[in-house]
Design a protein around this motif. Structure first.
Motif, PDB file in Angstrom:
ATOM      1  N   UNK A  34       4.139  -7.008  -9.695  1.00 27.68           N
ATOM      2  CA  UNK A  34       4.116  -7.739  -8.417  1.00 27.68           C
ATOM      3  C   UNK A  34       3.433  -6.922  -7.326  1.00 27.68           C
ATOM      4  N   UNK A  35       3.641  -5.614  -7.332  1.00 21.72           N
ATOM      5  CA  UNK A  35       2.958  -4.757  -6.365  1.00 21.72           C
ATOM      6  C   UNK A  35       1.444  -4.787  -6.601  1.00 21.72           C
ATOM      7  N   UNK A  36       1.027  -4.814  -7.863  1.00 20.50           N
ATOM      8  CA  UNK A  36      -0.400  -4.890  -8.178  1.00 20.50           C
ATOM      9  C   UNK A  36      -0.971  -6.241  -7.747  1.00 20.50           C
TER      10      UNK A  36
ATOM     11  N   UNK B  62      -0.514   5.543  -8.831  1.00 21.22           N
ATOM     12  CA  UNK B  62       0.207   5.611  -7.576  1.00 21.22           C
ATOM     13  C   UNK B  62      -0.658   5.111  -6.436  1.00 21.22           C
ATOM     14  N   UNK B  63      -1.952   5.311  -6.518  1.00 22.91           N
ATOM     15  CA  UNK B  63      -2.836   4.922  -5.424  1.00 22.91           C
ATOM     16  C   UNK B  63      -3.289   3.473  -5.528  1.00 22.91           C
ATOM     17  N   UNK B  64      -2.785   2.730  -6.494  1.00 23.98           N
ATOM     18  CA  UNK B  64      -3.159   1.328  -6.635  1.00 23.98           C
ATOM     19  C   UNK B  64      -4.499   1.142  -7.304  1.00 23.98           C
TER      20      UNK B  64
ATOM     21  N   UNK C 174      -4.125  -9.383  -3.695  1.00 20.00           N
ATOM     22  CA  UNK C 174      -4.169 -10.390  -2.631  1.00 20.00           C
ATOM     23  C   UNK C 174      -4.552  -9.752  -1.299  1.00 20.00           C
ATOM     24  N   UNK C 175      -4.037  -8.559  -1.020  1.00 16.25           N
ATOM     25  CA  UNK C 175      -4.367  -7.876   0.231  1.00 16.25           C
ATOM     26  C   UNK C 175      -5.849  -7.527   0.294  1.00 16.25           C
TER      27      UNK C 175
ATOM     28  N   UNK D 147       4.571  -5.957   0.199  1.00 13.98           N
ATOM     29  CA  UNK D 147       3.602  -5.041  -0.405  1.00 13.98           C
ATOM     30  C   UNK D 147       2.165  -5.334  -0.007  1.00 13.98           C
ATOM     31  N   UNK D 148       1.941  -6.135   1.039  1.00 16.94           N
ATOM     32  CA  UNK D 148       0.603  -6.259   1.603  1.00 16.94           C
ATOM     33  C   UNK D 148      -0.055  -7.617   1.541  1.00 16.94           C
ATOM     34  N   UNK D 149       0.452  -8.547   0.754  1.00 14.42           N
ATOM     35  CA  UNK D 149      -0.150  -9.881   0.699  1.00 14.42           C
ATOM     36  C   UNK D 149       0.178 -10.633   1.984  1.00 14.42           C
TER      37      UNK D 149
END
Length: 175
Positions: A87-89, A50-52, A94-95, A135-137
């Protein structure tokens, strides 16, 4: 005449308020499972955490284990939920790595005109890009291109071949 303009403005305002009220920010799917939930229906967090923690800032090797081909339904440009976790990962990677960049290559099957399939491949690549950016990219890290039907993954005319050709391929240009 002025009353008609006021009525039009009020109607437009009501429509905007109604649409905003209907939008959702929930990450729960129809089955009650979160967007990051497990594929087995358990509702547990994905293998990325959950925390990436699955893809850290300096872990280029971790992204090699992620899915890089995302498939679409016929004549659709909606990203399937099955690809969300990967995709979120990718977006987190990328972020956390501003020098990394990725190319999204949109594809379509052979049905439809050449022009239509180029446009469909572009819509598919843009849909994946939007998901990465949300998602942050950074959009500066992402290049999209459409090949339409020109570069099939599988040769042949049939449902199985067409399904594999309706895709977006995520390829890292720089890590």
């Amino acid at each position: 005449m002025r009353a008609l303009n006021v009525f039009k403005a009020a109607t437009l305002g009501a429509a905007v308020i109604w649409a905003a009220g209907c939008s959702t920010t929930s990450t729960t799917t129809e089955g009650g499972e979160g967007a990051m939930g497990g594929q087995d229906g358990s509702g547990s967090a994905s293998s990325y955490g959950v925390d990436g923690s699955g893809v850290s800032g300096g872990s280029a090797g971790a992204i090699d284990q992620l899915q890089t081909v995302f498939y679409f339904d016929f004549d659709q440009s909606v990203v399937k939920q099955a690809g969300f976790a990967d995709l979120e990962a990718h977006a987190r990677y990328l972020a956390n790595n501003p020098s990394a960049s990725v190319r999204l290559e949109g594809h379509a099957d052979e049905r439809g005109t050449r022009e239509y399939n180029i446009a469909l491949g572009e819509r598919r690549a843009n849909a994946v890009e939007r998901l990465l950016v949300v998602n942050g990219a950074s959009s500066n890290q992402i290049e999209t291109i459409s090949y339409g039907e020109e570069k099939p993954a599988v040769m042949g005319s049939g449902d199985a071949s067409w399904a594999q050709n309706r895709r977006v391929e995520l390829k890292y240009v720089a890590r």
